[in-house]
Design a protein around this motif. Structure first.
Motif, PDB file in Angstrom:
ATOM      1  N   LEU A   1      88.507  18.387  42.356  1.00  0.00           N
ATOM      2  CA  LEU A   1      88.400  17.336  41.341  1.00  0.00           C
ATOM      3  C   LEU A   1      87.093  16.565  41.453  1.00  0.00           C
ATOM      4  CD1 LEU A   1      92.007  15.837  41.226  1.00  0.00           C
ATOM      5  CD2 LEU A   1      91.025  17.699  39.881  1.00  0.00           C
ATOM      6  N   LEU A   2      86.635  16.315  42.696  1.00  0.00           N
ATOM      7  CA  LEU A   2      85.415  15.547  42.918  1.00  0.00           C
ATOM      8  C   LEU A   2      84.458  16.344  43.809  1.00  0.00           C
ATOM      9  CD1 LEU A   2      86.734  11.910  43.458  1.00  0.00           C
ATOM     10  CD2 LEU A   2      85.358  12.738  41.546  1.00  0.00           C
ATOM     11  N   PRO A   3      83.720  17.271  43.246  1.00  0.00           N
ATOM     12  CA  PRO A   3      82.763  18.051  44.039  1.00  0.00           C
ATOM     13  C   PRO A   3      81.703  17.139  44.654  1.00  0.00           C
ATOM     14  CG  PRO A   3      83.046  18.964  41.827  1.00  0.00           C
ATOM     15  CD  PRO A   3      83.697  17.622  41.821  1.00  0.00           C
ATOM     16  N   LYS A   4      81.081  17.601  45.747  1.00  0.00           N
ATOM     17  CA  LYS A   4      80.116  16.771  46.452  1.00  0.00           C
ATOM     18  C   LYS A   4      78.679  17.240  46.265  1.00  0.00           C
ATOM     19  CE  LYS A   4      83.273  15.205  50.069  1.00  0.00           C
ATOM     20  NZ  LYS A   4      84.493  15.915  49.641  1.00  0.00           N
ATOM     21  N   SER A   5      78.494  18.256  45.445  1.00  0.00           N
ATOM     22  CA  SER A   5      77.142  18.747  45.183  1.00  0.00           C
ATOM     23  C   SER A   5      77.099  19.387  43.804  1.00  0.00           C
ATOM     24  CB  SER A   5      76.706  19.759  46.251  1.00  0.00           C
ATOM     25  OG  SER A   5      77.451  20.957  46.119  1.00  0.00           O
ATOM     26  N   GLU A   6      75.887  19.596  43.316  1.00  0.00           N
ATOM     27  CA  GLU A   6      75.738  20.233  42.015  1.00  0.00           C
ATOM     28  C   GLU A   6      76.262  21.671  42.038  1.00  0.00           C
ATOM     29  OE1 GLU A   6      71.708  19.954  40.855  1.00  0.00           O
ATOM     30  OE2 GLU A   6      71.688  17.751  40.701  1.00  0.00           O
ATOM     31  N   GLY A   7      76.024  22.352  43.146  1.00  0.00           N
ATOM     32  CA  GLY A   7      76.521  23.717  43.261  1.00  0.00           C
ATOM     33  C   GLY A   7      78.037  23.773  43.248  1.00  0.00           C
ATOM     34  N   ALA A   8      78.671  22.853  43.999  1.00  0.00           N
ATOM     35  CA  ALA A   8      80.127  22.809  44.035  1.00  0.00           C
ATOM     36  C   ALA A   8      80.702  22.441  42.673  1.00  0.00           C
ATOM     37  CB  ALA A   8      80.598  21.811  45.094  1.00  0.00           C
ATOM     38  N   MET A   9      79.986  21.567  41.974  1.00  0.00           N
ATOM     39  CA  MET A   9      80.443  21.158  40.644  1.00  0.00           C
ATOM     40  C   MET A   9      80.354  22.330  39.664  1.00  0.00           C
ATOM     41  SD  MET A   9      79.237  17.873  38.422  1.00  0.00           S
ATOM     42  CE  MET A   9      80.153  17.370  36.957  1.00  0.00           C
ATOM     43  N   ALA A  10      79.284  23.104  39.750  1.00  0.00           N
ATOM     44  CA  ALA A  10      79.140  24.265  38.881  1.00  0.00           C
ATOM     45  C   ALA A  10      80.239  25.285  39.150  1.00  0.00           C
ATOM     46  CB  ALA A  10      77.768  24.893  39.078  1.00  0.00           C
ATOM     47  N   MET A  11      80.583  25.458  40.411  1.00  0.00           N
ATOM     48  CA  MET A  11      81.653  26.389  40.756  1.00  0.00           C
ATOM     49  C   MET A  11      82.993  25.874  40.254  1.00  0.00           C
ATOM     50  SD  MET A  11      82.792  27.822  44.517  1.00  0.00           S
ATOM     51  CE  MET A  11      81.222  28.667  44.728  1.00  0.00           C
ATOM     52  N   ALA A  12      83.238  24.556  40.406  1.00  0.00           N
ATOM     53  CA  ALA A  12      84.505  23.983  39.959  1.00  0.00           C
ATOM     54  C   ALA A  12      84.687  24.121  38.453  1.00  0.00           C
ATOM     55  CB  ALA A  12      84.575  22.508  40.368  1.00  0.00           C
ATOM     56  N   ASP A  13      83.585  24.092  37.725  1.00  0.00           N
ATOM     57  CA  ASP A  13      83.661  24.174  36.260  1.00  0.00           C
ATOM     58  C   ASP A  13      83.688  25.609  35.742  1.00  0.00           C
ATOM     59  OD1 ASP A  13      83.733  21.447  35.973  1.00  0.00           O
ATOM     60  OD2 ASP A  13      81.554  21.228  35.779  1.00  0.00           O
ATOM     61  N   SER A  14      83.638  26.592  36.641  1.00  0.00           N
ATOM     62  CA  SER A  14      83.711  27.988  36.198  1.00  0.00           C
ATOM     63  C   SER A  14      85.123  28.270  35.667  1.00  0.00           C
ATOM     64  CB  SER A  14      83.365  28.941  37.345  1.00  0.00           C
ATOM     65  OG  SER A  14      84.302  28.816  38.391  1.00  0.00           O
ATOM     66  N   PRO A  15      85.259  29.193  34.733  1.00  0.00           N
ATOM     67  CA  PRO A  15      86.541  29.400  34.037  1.00  0.00           C
ATOM     68  C   PRO A  15      87.730  29.754  34.925  1.00  0.00           C
ATOM     69  CG  PRO A  15      84.749  30.534  32.896  1.00  0.00           C
ATOM     70  CD  PRO A  15      84.193  30.058  34.191  1.00  0.00           C
ATOM     71  N   THR A  16      87.496  30.490  36.001  1.00  0.00           N
ATOM     72  CA  THR A  16      88.616  30.980  36.815  1.00  0.00           C
ATOM     73  C   THR A  16      88.858  30.175  38.090  1.00  0.00           C
ATOM     74  OG1 THR A  16      87.140  32.533  37.971  1.00  0.00           O
ATOM     75  CG2 THR A  16      88.264  33.328  35.984  1.00  0.00           C
ATOM     76  N   ARG A  17      87.987  29.167  38.338  1.00  0.00           N
ATOM     77  CA  ARG A  17      88.066  28.461  39.615  1.00  0.00           C
ATOM     78  C   ARG A  17      89.382  27.703  39.798  1.00  0.00           C
ATOM     79  NH1 ARG A  17      86.547  29.222  44.611  1.00  0.00           N
ATOM     80  NH2 ARG A  17      86.463  27.280  45.797  1.00  0.00           N
ATOM     81  N   ALA A  18      89.912  27.099  38.739  1.00  0.00           N
ATOM     82  CA  ALA A  18      91.156  26.337  38.856  1.00  0.00           C
ATOM     83  C   ALA A  18      92.299  27.225  39.340  1.00  0.00           C
ATOM     84  CB  ALA A  18      91.509  25.694  37.512  1.00  0.00           C
ATOM     85  N   GLY A  19      92.343  28.463  38.854  1.00  0.00           N
ATOM     86  CA  GLY A  19      93.379  29.389  39.296  1.00  0.00           C
ATOM     87  C   GLY A  19      93.238  29.759  40.757  1.00  0.00           C
ATOM     88  N   VAL A  20      91.992  29.942  41.188  1.00  0.00           N
ATOM     89  CA  VAL A  20      91.738  30.265  42.598  1.00  0.00           C
ATOM     90  C   VAL A  20      92.172  29.115  43.502  1.00  0.00           C
ATOM     91  CG1 VAL A  20      89.930  30.748  44.302  1.00  0.00           C
ATOM     92  CG2 VAL A  20      89.842  31.828  42.046  1.00  0.00           C
ATOM     93  N   VAL A  21      91.834  27.898  43.109  1.00  0.00           N
ATOM     94  CA  VAL A  21      92.203  26.716  43.898  1.00  0.00           C
ATOM     95  C   VAL A  21      93.716  26.548  43.945  1.00  0.00           C
ATOM     96  CG1 VAL A  21      92.037  24.202  44.014  1.00  0.00           C
ATOM     97  CG2 VAL A  21      90.017  25.552  43.468  1.00  0.00           C
ATOM     98  N   ALA A  22      94.388  26.776  42.818  1.00  0.00           N
ATOM     99  CA  ALA A  22      95.843  26.656  42.778  1.00  0.00           C
ATOM    100  C   ALA A  22      96.507  27.648  43.726  1.00  0.00           C
ATOM    101  CB  ALA A  22      96.342  26.866  41.348  1.00  0.00           C
ATOM    102  N   ASN A  23      96.012  28.880  43.744  1.00  0.00           N
ATOM    103  CA  ASN A  23      96.575  29.885  44.661  1.00  0.00           C
ATOM    104  C   ASN A  23      96.295  29.532  46.116  1.00  0.00           C
ATOM    105  OD1 ASN A  23      97.871  32.165  43.157  1.00  0.00           O
ATOM    106  ND2 ASN A  23      95.922  32.154  42.095  1.00  0.00           N
ATOM    107  N   SER A  24      95.112  28.992  46.371  1.00  0.00           N
ATOM    108  CA  SER A  24      94.787  28.554  47.727  1.00  0.00           C
ATOM    109  C   SER A  24      95.701  27.425  48.173  1.00  0.00           C
ATOM    110  CB  SER A  24      93.321  28.110  47.792  1.00  0.00           C
ATOM    111  OG  SER A  24      92.992  27.644  49.082  1.00  0.00           O
ATOM    112  N   MET A  25      95.928  26.466  47.285  1.00  0.00           N
ATOM    113  CA  MET A  25      96.831  25.353  47.599  1.00  0.00           C
ATOM    114  C   MET A  25      98.254  25.851  47.826  1.00  0.00           C
ATOM    115  SD  MET A  25      95.581  22.271  45.084  1.00  0.00           S
ATOM    116  CE  MET A  25      96.969  21.262  45.637  1.00  0.00           C
ATOM    117  N   SER A  26      98.670  26.833  47.044  1.00  0.00           N
ATOM    118  CA  SER A  26     100.011  27.390  47.212  1.00  0.00           C
ATOM    119  C   SER A  26     100.171  28.019  48.591  1.00  0.00           C
ATOM    120  CB  SER A  26     100.274  28.428  46.122  1.00  0.00           C
ATOM    121  OG  SER A  26     101.530  29.049  46.307  1.00  0.00           O
ATOM    122  N   PHE A  27      99.144  28.746  49.033  1.00  0.00           N
ATOM    123  CA  PHE A  27      99.190  29.358  50.363  1.00  0.00           C
ATOM    124  C   PHE A  27      99.224  28.288  51.450  1.00  0.00           C
ATOM    125  CE2 PHE A  27      96.854  30.654  54.156  1.00  0.00           C
ATOM    126  CZ  PHE A  27      97.604  31.742  54.571  1.00  0.00           C
TER     127      PHE A  27
END
Length: 305
Positions: free
Chosen positions: A88-114
């Protein structure tokens, strides 16, 4: 930073000057990163798109069976919540760009589930994922089972076999011919720290010499191979009734199997029954099945004594 520069003097004048120049060209080498600095600093810069990322992630969390309204460290664990907040709150421009990528939310959700499942299993003690202490295992006697590897090619297979051999407390693993052995890095990596606790032959030997040596000591040796003369593992005559005399299994090369001359030296040839299109299994898988079937028989034989 000055303390580090002073310490560099012990390396000698020329080397310390070179290192000083490298440090001077990287002035941020000893500065705090955004992850170690105050997390609130610059948060407003990367808060752009917060609500959209939050909405996407919550939708993906619902898809993996997590209710976003119940998110808290007490229930989901700190690791899952750190993953959530970092998205939700990236700490760098690179992290922010990755967070805004189309599939990143799904990856994070699966990681959180694990991470949530891991936290829950650890909290409720359903999962034992910590090795026993060496003091406990040292008190256990080895089982009269030996594994002989006849020119096995893959270091990964050898590492897997060493790992299962330690877990089964076999007497030894004999590494013959071109079989990779410790300290081969791939063997050690796959063995996951088990290699040092498994007795191994420390010299290069042929499989035939090893088989003959085992038989001379009263050990029954069986080749694990699929042939017309093979007997089913389920019918093999070892650890029967109260017989606990030692047994050895010979496993061969992934491509050509156990050498024919080696099979002729064995007390018998055993195959693992298969019922599908393929008539063979991975060599490490075969070793695990044979050893654990032997352990099952051995336990019953000891009870019958």
């Amino acid at each position: 930073r000055q303390e580090w520069l002073e310490k560099l003097l012990r390396f000698g004048p020329s080397r310390s000057i070179d290192l000083k120049r490298k440090l001077a060209s990287r002035p941020r080498a000893f500065e705090k990163s955004r992850s170690t600095a105050n997390p609130d600093e610059g948060a407003s810069v990367f808060a752009k798109g917060y609500e959209l990322r939050r909405s996407k992630l919550h939708n993906e969390l619902v898809n993996v069976g997590i209710d976003p309204d119940e998110l808290c460290a007490e229930k989901f664990g700190s690791a899952a919540m750190r993953t959530y907040n970092s998205f939700l709150l990236p700490k760098s421009e690179g992290a922010m760009a990755m967070a805004d990528s189309p599939t990143r939310a799904g990856v994070v959700a699966n990681s959180m589930s694990f991470l949530y499942r891991e936290f829950k299993a650890d909290k409720e003690q359903w999962l034992i994922n910590v090795d026993r202490s060496q003091d406990v295992t040292d008190k256990k006697h080895s089982n009269p089972i030996t594994i002989v590897l006849d020119n096995v090619r893959s270091a990964h297979n050898v590492g897997n076999i060493l790992r299962l051999a330690e877990a089964a407390r076999v007497e030894s693993v004999q590494l013959c011919g071109m079989t990779p052995r410790p300290p081969h890095p791939k063997v050690l990596k796959t063995a996951m720290g088990a290699a040092e606790f498994v007795e191994q032959n420390n010299y290069s030997c042929t499989t035939i010499e090893t088989v003959r040596g085992l038989r001379s000591k009263g050990c029954r040796v069986y080749a694990l191979e699929t042939t017309e003369k093979s007997q089913s593992l389920f019918e093999a005559p070892f650890f029967v009734e109260d017989d606990t005399s030692p047994v050895a299994f010979v496993l061969g090369n992934e491509l050509i199997g156990v050498d024919i001359t080696v099979m002729r030296e064995c007390d018998g040839i055993i195959k693992l029954p298969t019922f599908g299109f393929k008539n063979s299994l991975n060599v490490a898988t075969c070793a695990g099945i044979a050893v654990w079937d032997a352990l099952r028989r051995l336990e019953k034989a000891r009870e019958d004594q």
